[in-house]
Design a protein around this motif. Structure first.
Motif, PDB file in Angstrom:
ATOM      1  N   SER A  67     -78.654 117.579  -8.836  1.00 46.36           N
ATOM      2  CA  SER A  67     -78.087 118.390  -9.914  1.00 46.36           C
ATOM      3  C   SER A  67     -76.879 117.660 -10.475  1.00 46.36           C
ATOM      4  O   SER A  67     -76.037 117.175  -9.716  1.00 46.36           O
ATOM      5  N   VAL A  68     -76.799 117.577 -11.811  1.00 46.18           N
ATOM      6  CA  VAL A  68     -75.796 116.747 -12.477  1.00 46.18           C
ATOM      7  C   VAL A  68     -74.982 117.578 -13.463  1.00 46.18           C
ATOM      8  O   VAL A  68     -75.533 118.394 -14.205  1.00 46.18           O
ATOM      9  N   ALA A  69     -73.665 117.323 -13.478  1.00 47.44           N
ATOM     10  CA  ALA A  69     -72.764 117.886 -14.483  1.00 47.44           C
ATOM     11  C   ALA A  69     -72.110 116.714 -15.222  1.00 47.44           C
ATOM     12  O   ALA A  69     -71.881 115.650 -14.641  1.00 47.44           O
ATOM     13  N   TRP A 105     -78.053 119.751 -15.017  1.00 50.74           N
ATOM     14  CA  TRP A 105     -79.354 119.139 -15.225  1.00 50.74           C
ATOM     15  C   TRP A 105     -79.925 118.879 -13.848  1.00 50.74           C
ATOM     16  O   TRP A 105     -79.227 118.368 -12.968  1.00 50.74           O
ATOM     17  N   ASN A 106     -81.166 119.229 -13.627  1.00 51.22           N
ATOM     18  CA  ASN A 106     -81.815 119.002 -12.340  1.00 51.22           C
ATOM     19  C   ASN A 106     -82.834 117.887 -12.499  1.00 51.22           C
ATOM     20  O   ASN A 106     -83.784 118.026 -13.261  1.00 51.22           O
ATOM     21  N   LEU A 107     -82.598 116.790 -11.800  1.00 52.59           N
ATOM     22  CA  LEU A 107     -83.473 115.624 -11.891  1.00 52.59           C
ATOM     23  C   LEU A 107     -84.219 115.444 -10.585  1.00 52.59           C
ATOM     24  O   LEU A 107     -83.593 115.343  -9.522  1.00 52.59           O
ATOM     25  N   ARG A 108     -85.524 115.391 -10.677  1.00 50.02           N
ATOM     26  CA  ARG A 108     -86.311 115.138  -9.468  1.00 50.02           C
ATOM     27  C   ARG A 108     -86.148 113.675  -9.068  1.00 50.02           C
ATOM     28  O   ARG A 108     -85.665 112.850  -9.841  1.00 50.02           O
ATOM     29  N   SER A 109     -86.560 113.365  -7.874  1.00 47.57           N
ATOM     30  CA  SER A 109     -86.470 112.005  -7.346  1.00 47.57           C
ATOM     31  C   SER A 109     -87.189 111.028  -8.280  1.00 47.57           C
ATOM     32  O   SER A 109     -88.267 111.332  -8.795  1.00 47.57           O
ATOM     33  N   SER A 110     -86.581 109.881  -8.517  1.00 45.61           N
ATOM     34  CA  SER A 110     -87.141 108.801  -9.349  1.00 45.61           C
ATOM     35  C   SER A 110     -87.388 109.221 -10.796  1.00 45.61           C
ATOM     36  O   SER A 110     -88.266 108.679 -11.453  1.00 45.61           O
TER      37      SER A 110
END
Length: 115
Positions: free
Chosen positions: A10-12, A27-32
């Motif tokens: 999770s990114v801010a 923002w939620n980024l899955r692996s790779s």
């Protein structure tokens, strides 16, 4: 932003728009996976990122911005607690003076070897 780790992250993001500070997330980024956080040409030289993975790992720094547990968009970076927000340490990204775009690559920490 690219998540080059084995876990969901999770990114801010925080930056100045020329008038004041703005922090937003998550923002939620899955692996790779990679995702565009801001569209269009960069408007500033410095951006600030905070990220955490689902196992408790963090990418943080000493630039404090306002955040909260759920989705947020906060104007200003002062008096976070008094305004009902958390105060979170972001790390600085220097994109250079004339950069039009930039990609941040989050990676797992390198394991230390013991001898």
């Amino acid at each position: 932003m690219c998540n080059n780790t084995a876990n969901r992250v999770s990114v801010a993001l925080a930056y100045t728009d020329g008038r004041g500070w703005l922090s937003e997330g998550w923002w939620n980024l899955r692996s790779s996976a990679c995702e565009t956080l801001l569209r269009g040409p960069l408007a500033a030289q410095y951006y600030y990122i905070y990220a955490m993975d689902e196992r408790g790992g963090e990418w943080k720094g000493k630039a404090f911005m306002c955040t909260r547990d759920r989705e947020f968009r906060v104007d200003g970076r002062e008096d976070c607690f008094a305004r009902g927000f958390d105060r979170t340490g972001f790390f600085e990204i220097d994109t250079g003076r004339d950069a039009k775009n930039w990609t941040v690559q989050l990676t797992d920490p390198t394991p230390t070897t013991t001898r």
